[in-house]
Scaffold this active site. Sequence first.
Site, PDB file in Angstrom:
ATOM      1  N   ASP A 156      13.881   7.448  -3.148  1.00  0.00           N
ATOM      2  CA  ASP A 156      14.121   6.299  -2.336  1.00  0.00           C
ATOM      3  C   ASP A 156      15.313   5.585  -2.724  1.00  0.00           C
ATOM      4  O   ASP A 156      15.188   4.528  -3.359  1.00  0.00           O
ATOM      5  CB  ASP A 156      12.925   5.367  -1.980  1.00  0.00           C
ATOM      6  CG  ASP A 156      11.807   6.099  -1.171  1.00  0.00           C
ATOM      7  OD1 ASP A 156      11.860   6.493  -0.140  1.00  0.00           O
ATOM      8  OD2 ASP A 156      10.687   6.414  -2.014  1.00  0.00           O
ATOM      9  N   ARG A 164      15.758   3.603  -6.931  1.00  0.00           N
ATOM     10  CA  ARG A 164      15.060   3.964  -7.935  1.00  0.00           C
ATOM     11  C   ARG A 164      16.075   4.354  -9.258  1.00  0.00           C
ATOM     12  O   ARG A 164      15.982   4.446 -10.517  1.00  0.00           O
ATOM     13  CB  ARG A 164      14.276   5.309  -7.574  1.00  0.00           C
ATOM     14  CG  ARG A 164      13.594   5.280  -6.391  1.00  0.00           C
ATOM     15  CD  ARG A 164      12.477   4.476  -6.517  1.00  0.00           C
ATOM     16  NE  ARG A 164      11.438   4.295  -5.434  1.00  0.00           N
ATOM     17  CZ  ARG A 164      10.885   3.258  -4.925  1.00  0.00           C
ATOM     18  NH1 ARG A 164      10.649   2.242  -5.757  1.00  0.00           N
ATOM     19  NH2 ARG A 164      10.028   3.340  -3.891  1.00  0.00           N
ATOM     20  N   ARG A 221      16.055  -4.382   4.848  1.00  0.00           N
ATOM     21  CA  ARG A 221      16.294  -2.940   4.620  1.00  0.00           C
ATOM     22  C   ARG A 221      16.858  -2.372   5.938  1.00  0.00           C
ATOM     23  O   ARG A 221      17.109  -1.183   6.034  1.00  0.00           O
ATOM     24  CB  ARG A 221      15.083  -2.277   4.380  1.00  0.00           C
ATOM     25  CG  ARG A 221      14.183  -2.639   3.087  1.00  0.00           C
ATOM     26  CD  ARG A 221      12.911  -2.311   2.960  1.00  0.00           C
ATOM     27  NE  ARG A 221      12.596  -0.769   3.037  1.00  0.00           N
ATOM     28  CZ  ARG A 221      11.736  -0.046   2.844  1.00  0.00           C
ATOM     29  NH1 ARG A 221      10.520  -0.941   3.019  1.00  0.00           N
ATOM     30  NH2 ARG A 221      11.744   1.096   2.951  1.00  0.00           N
ATOM     31  N   HIS A 251      11.868   4.663   9.635  1.00  0.00           N
ATOM     32  CA  HIS A 251      10.333   5.208   9.900  1.00  0.00           C
ATOM     33  C   HIS A 251      10.112   5.524  11.175  1.00  0.00           C
ATOM     34  O   HIS A 251       9.737   4.246  11.954  1.00  0.00           O
ATOM     35  CB  HIS A 251       9.601   4.143   9.236  1.00  0.00           C
ATOM     36  CG  HIS A 251       9.896   3.790   7.656  1.00  0.00           C
ATOM     37  ND1 HIS A 251      10.760   2.812   7.445  1.00  0.00           N
ATOM     38  CD2 HIS A 251       9.315   3.944   6.667  1.00  0.00           C
ATOM     39  CE1 HIS A 251      11.178   2.641   6.228  1.00  0.00           C
ATOM     40  NE2 HIS A 251      10.126   3.176   5.601  1.00  0.00           N
ATOM     41  N   HIS A 263       2.503  -0.951   4.103  1.00  0.00           N
ATOM     42  CA  HIS A 263       1.637  -0.647   2.571  1.00  0.00           C
ATOM     43  C   HIS A 263       0.480  -1.404   2.591  1.00  0.00           C
ATOM     44  O   HIS A 263      -0.274  -1.132   1.601  1.00  0.00           O
ATOM     45  CB  HIS A 263       2.838  -1.272   1.252  1.00  0.00           C
ATOM     46  CG  HIS A 263       4.052  -0.641   1.236  1.00  0.00           C
ATOM     47  ND1 HIS A 263       5.252  -0.814   2.060  1.00  0.00           N
ATOM     48  CD2 HIS A 263       4.371   0.891   0.534  1.00  0.00           C
ATOM     49  CE1 HIS A 263       6.090   0.045   1.749  1.00  0.00           C
ATOM     50  NE2 HIS A 263       5.683   1.306   0.912  1.00  0.00           N
ATOM     51  N   ASP A 333       5.247   9.447   5.965  1.00  0.00           N
ATOM     52  CA  ASP A 333       5.311   8.299   5.075  1.00  0.00           C
ATOM     53  C   ASP A 333       4.057   8.533   4.107  1.00  0.00           C
ATOM     54  O   ASP A 333       3.300   9.356   4.589  1.00  0.00           O
ATOM     55  CB  ASP A 333       5.335   6.994   5.387  1.00  0.00           C
ATOM     56  CG  ASP A 333       5.989   5.817   4.839  1.00  0.00           C
ATOM     57  OD1 ASP A 333       6.165   6.171   3.515  1.00  0.00           O
ATOM     58  OD2 ASP A 333       6.313   4.699   5.182  1.00  0.00           O
TER      59      ASP A 333
END
Length: 431
Positions: A156, A164, A221, A251, A263, A333
């Site tokens: 990601d 990352r 984001r 998404h 999440h 996801d």
Amino acid sequence: MLSLRSPSRWRHPRRLSVITLVSTLLLSGCSGALTASPGGDSPLGESLASDPQPTEDAFSFPDLDGVEAEDLDPVSAVDPAADIVAGWSLEEKVASLFMVHVPGDRTENHQQVFDTLPVGGFLLLGDNISGSIDQSRPFVDSLRTMAESDLLIAVDQEGGAVQRLRPDDFPSASELGAEDVEVTTEVTRERNRLVFDVGANLNLGVVADLSPGEDAYIHDRSFGSEPNEVSDRVHAALQGSVDGVAVAVKHFPGHGLTAEDTHRTLGVAEESFQQWGDGHAVPFRAAVDQQVSLLMLGHLVMEDIDDQPASLSASWVQLLRDQWGYRGVIVTDDLSMLEDSGDSRFADPAENAIAAFMAGADMVIDSGGLTLQQTTSRLETMVEAVVAAVEDGEISESQIDQAALRVLRLRESLGGVARPLEDTESGELDG
């Protein structure tokens, strides 16, 4: 305006890796890869002749200027990838549709998981890449050599709060929303080069969600709140492709439908389908029109359409395939997020995996294992459950064949571990 031709606060002074900029990657990597190739008959026969039909009780979408199902190019079985899939057992085909996170940066742990069940890819998180890109490269390379066909190794690398690979000092999506559109292309290209540099081949990095406001989880984001402006930047981001790195847009149908963090809870939208079509749908339609390599389904519920999250919804997949003509890989996801949502309907990871494939997803992501043993156990449980569902007729084997073929074609389109990496003065890929 930020200029890529002069130093700036985010210009990253690093050695550029060898890259060929292929502006048609997102088109040829999907629609081209799903077109018939010369060759003989495949043992898979009719099971790969066309996409599965939607279920009878699927939501009947109003026309959104899509294409009729019969106008789509069929997924042909006449190519080498189809012959490979034809030689796999049902268990191997199902396993190839899983992308899992294995904790740590020890190759032997990932090898143990792959030897247990030949997954289609690995998701790299922070615990997998603890050092510099150069330090992590040998480990990432080792993951891609585990199968005869290249595995999908995903990161990601959105930038901003979600990265990352470091250092990534380029502007975040919300910052890019205030810049000229062309800057988005250049920045995305640099990020995809980071992915290439570390040896990975999939960036789950383009957020097409509209922000519903500054307090929303997705706000920083997102490229912004205005559908057409976000759509333009999604289009621009997809022009920032590099050879050997596929890109996922996420998404769908839009994280901006909720201000909550999916999440931790299930995102439930109050918008009607018509409102969605006028707003949140616009950037995703731009990505589909470009046949982006992968489209990620989010854990968002729009009750006007379905009481299931999009990641488990046949209705949303029907729209993507039959109306919008999407031919790329549909990936969920992280399914473990559903377990963390607090909704008791989604407490069983095996049932979630079955539901995702019943809905028509091609691939699922799971990062629910906190240890090597947990990862292996979860994977075995989910694969066994999906295999049983196919054997019981809940999921058609032809659908699994279709999904395995789409994923394998994508894997084989990315250049493999033998890609040249030597620098050239032009920065282009040798060969």
